[in-house]
Design an enzyme around this catalytic site. Structure first.
Site, mmCIF file in Angstrom:
data_model
loop_
_atom_site.group_PDB
_atom_site.id
_atom_site.type_symbol
_atom_site.label_atom_id
_atom_site.label_comp_id
_atom_site.label_asym_id
_atom_site.label_seq_id
_atom_site.Cartn_x
_atom_site.Cartn_y
_atom_site.Cartn_z
ATOM 1 N N TYR A 290 -29.241 -9.274 26.960
ATOM 2 C CA TYR A 290 -29.491 -8.053 27.720
ATOM 3 C C TYR A 290 -30.038 -8.442 29.085
ATOM 4 O O TYR A 290 -31.048 -9.128 29.180
ATOM 5 C CB TYR A 290 -30.512 -7.174 26.986
ATOM 6 C CG TYR A 290 -30.024 -6.706 25.638
ATOM 7 C CD1 TYR A 290 -29.309 -5.516 25.520
ATOM 8 C CD2 TYR A 290 -30.246 -7.464 24.489
ATOM 9 C CE1 TYR A 290 -28.836 -5.088 24.284
ATOM 10 C CE2 TYR A 290 -29.775 -7.038 23.244
ATOM 11 C CZ TYR A 290 -29.077 -5.855 23.152
ATOM 12 O OH TYR A 290 -28.604 -5.434 21.932
ATOM 13 N N HIS A 301 -26.613 -1.780 27.289
ATOM 14 C CA HIS A 301 -25.475 -2.578 26.819
ATOM 15 C C HIS A 301 -25.807 -4.054 27.065
ATOM 16 O O HIS A 301 -26.361 -4.402 28.103
ATOM 17 C CB HIS A 301 -24.254 -2.139 27.639
ATOM 18 C CG HIS A 301 -23.020 -2.925 27.352
ATOM 19 N ND1 HIS A 301 -22.372 -2.865 26.132
ATOM 20 C CD2 HIS A 301 -22.318 -3.785 28.119
ATOM 21 C CE1 HIS A 301 -21.320 -3.661 26.177
ATOM 22 N NE2 HIS A 301 -21.269 -4.221 27.367
ATOM 23 N N LYS A 332 -18.154 -7.631 27.574
ATOM 24 C CA LYS A 332 -19.171 -8.630 27.894
ATOM 25 C C LYS A 332 -18.500 -9.830 28.555
ATOM 26 O O LYS A 332 -17.302 -10.006 28.457
ATOM 27 C CB LYS A 332 -19.876 -9.094 26.606
ATOM 28 C CG LYS A 332 -20.515 -7.962 25.801
ATOM 29 C CD LYS A 332 -21.270 -8.489 24.588
ATOM 30 C CE LYS A 332 -21.521 -7.406 23.555
ATOM 31 N NZ LYS A 332 -22.301 -6.256 24.022
#
Lengths: 354, 354
Positions: A290, A301, A332
């Site tokens: 994070y 997210h 990601k």
């Protein structure tokens, strides 16, 4: 137009300079000769712009392609990538890294090349050492490093390789707990904090651990190691008689998980950078990270998947491909972290459309 | 209510049978005694429904939990899974496979158990042999086999394991090409078919290969091997002088790709079942598989990812987790294929929400 096959080059005359180099930037003019690589020549043969001769005999495409495959390692792979780039409008020149590729709208003499493209078969392992050397080389001359991986069915996937320096803004855990300390027990392969208040502080301040229930917190090995090293957590063994030092703890953890220190050094570095790493098990990576953690209730997210690898690591390309694809499918970035006993380097690998 | 810790059981009196077994199906009545596992007892301690004594002294939750961890391997892992299932309303009984779990609305005495749940840490490799034995055991008594994998931060992921028999309806390539045969050249690590018509037939009829250009087709090693074995394709080496037999071809291919035969046997089996396997490189698996291929122009969604594994394979659970997650993120099933020299068995591993 006729070219003569000489060793690993095809040589054509002055007319070729006008019609092939000046128009399409094929080959390199050397005086009155245009020198073409085997790949350029094969492509021009396929486009019916060049006849290739050896001993005054013209070679069919099949003959030349087979001959070129004998003379140059991975000729077919490189040809596939060259053809693909050319057909999508890029100007391509040979280079130590297989190809230098010009940006869209650019060409030799007008603009510098933008990409260093490395062609590799999915079957060949790629050592981290080699990757980092190539990345340095590209970086030093302000080029973007691109890997073109050709799979067994000749499909090409392009990956951009970048160095990154992840940074976050979570306050350090020492500040967050304001001198509080707590005790815990090292069970089979995880650690439990028994005190309700201390459990809550750790979880709320830095998203440490996972609640066993409302009063107790389970910590992973890297989390426990970090808090122990920072002097915030006391870790007792199951007998309850002795309290472990960091090196004892690390030794015990390394028995449970042989890669413990490899993971730990990256975990520590990420935490020290103000980021919040949590397990990436569900994604098959060491950590999900994070960048902008504020509170457990409003969890953002997680933007990175980070996998810690040793300096002597070799990428198996199908495995890397899966990792990157999975990371992208959950929005990601896939990042490989290497700790070299002094620094932690982070390498971002992502697919690009060229 | 008081229970006494004896070895790896906690024993409570007749009242417990009424209040714990008859109400919540905790433990097993043995005459006037209710026998609880350490896990059941810890959960009831946490719920404040049971006091646990040893030598007339009551144990705190911390004391009992630590004591139980000493007496039973992976106690903490199993406790986490038990608690999770109980709190989501399932009745759970101990069994040889860790837990028998009753379907929603069912309980002991009313309905048979539905699931055999195996609890495992993400860190422990799981051998295919063990997995298959457990799957057989569950299958024989009509239970669903479930793996509950606990990660380093104590999060649980449930996987359902099933045997499947993939079947498709693509006509055999012998029928499709109607006696046509073609020749090709084995280049560095792939094979090129030079004839335009034959290239088109192979590609159109069974989605073989990848066009090098409008006239020529590149085949992967497994594709070439299959067509060679079926007597449809002739494969020459680069010298062009000799034509390879299947075993020569397989030997050459195995040098390029050590797992060639492992992949090939599954490829052949999938093709013989009327399915269309293509490379799964982008997904990190051996094959993506089309169940309902009709034509290259109207390519359907590929529904399976198939990975061929040896009988002595060991699953690394983070790797398996990534494979399943990636498959699901692209709406495919993750299937492991095992060829045992006679049959090909297919094992489907998918996440389930319990």
């Amino acid at each position: 137009m006729i070219g003569i096959l000489v060793n690993d080059r095809v040589k054509a005359g002055k007319q070729a300079i006008n019609e092939l180099y000046n128009v399409g930037y094929y080959g390199r003019p050397k005086g009155d000769t245009l020198e073409l690589t085997l790949i350029e020549a094969a492509y021009l043969h396929y486009k019916k712009k060049l006849e290739i001769q050896i001993d005054d005999r013209s070679l069919s495409f099949e003959e030349f392609f087979t001959e070129a495959s004998k003379r140059q390692q991975y000729f077919d792979l490189k040809y596939i990538v060259y053809k693909d780039l050319r057909e999508r409008g890029f100007y391509v020149q040979p280079s130590v890294t297989d190809f230098r590729v010009y940006p869209r709208g650019g060409h030799p003499g007008k603009t510098p090349a933008k990409f260093f493209v490395h062609v590799i078969s999915e079957r060949i392992p790629l050592s981290l050492k080699e990757l980092r050397m190539s990345l340095e080389a590209a970086h030093n001359v302000h080029k973007t490093m691109v890997l073109a991986i050709v799979d067994e069915e000749s499909d090409i996937t392009f990956y951009e390789i970048r160095k990154v320096e992840p940074a976050g803004s979570v306050e350090s855990i020492e500040q967050a707990v304001q001198g509080k300390r707590g005790r815990s027990t090292f069970l089979e392969d995880r650690v439990v904090v028994w005190n309700s208040d201390f459990s809550s502080s750790l979880h709320a301040a830095g998203f440490y651990g996972h609640p066993l229930d409302a009063d107790r917190l389970q910590l992973s090995l890297v989390e426990s190691g970090y808090l122990l090293k920072k002097g915030i957590l006391e870790v007792a063994d199951m007998s309850g008689t002795s309290s472990l030092g960091f090196s004892e703890f690390a030794a015990k953890a390394s028995v449970i998980e042989s890669e413990f220190m490899l993971k730990y050094m990256v975990y520590e570095n990420l935490r020290d950078r103000g980021l919040v790493p949590k397990t990436g098990f569900k994604f098959g990576s060491h950590f999900r990270v994070y960048l902008d953690f504020r509170s457990v209730d409003k969890l953002p997210h997680s933007e990175y998947l980070v996998h810690s690898i040793a300096e002597e690591y070799e990428f198996m390309l199908p495995v890397m491909s899966r990792a990157v694809r999975l990371a992208n499918s959950v929005r990601k970035r896939m990042i490989y972290a290497v700790y070299d006993n002094v620094h932690c380097a982070y390498i971002d690998i992502g697919r690009i459309k060229m």
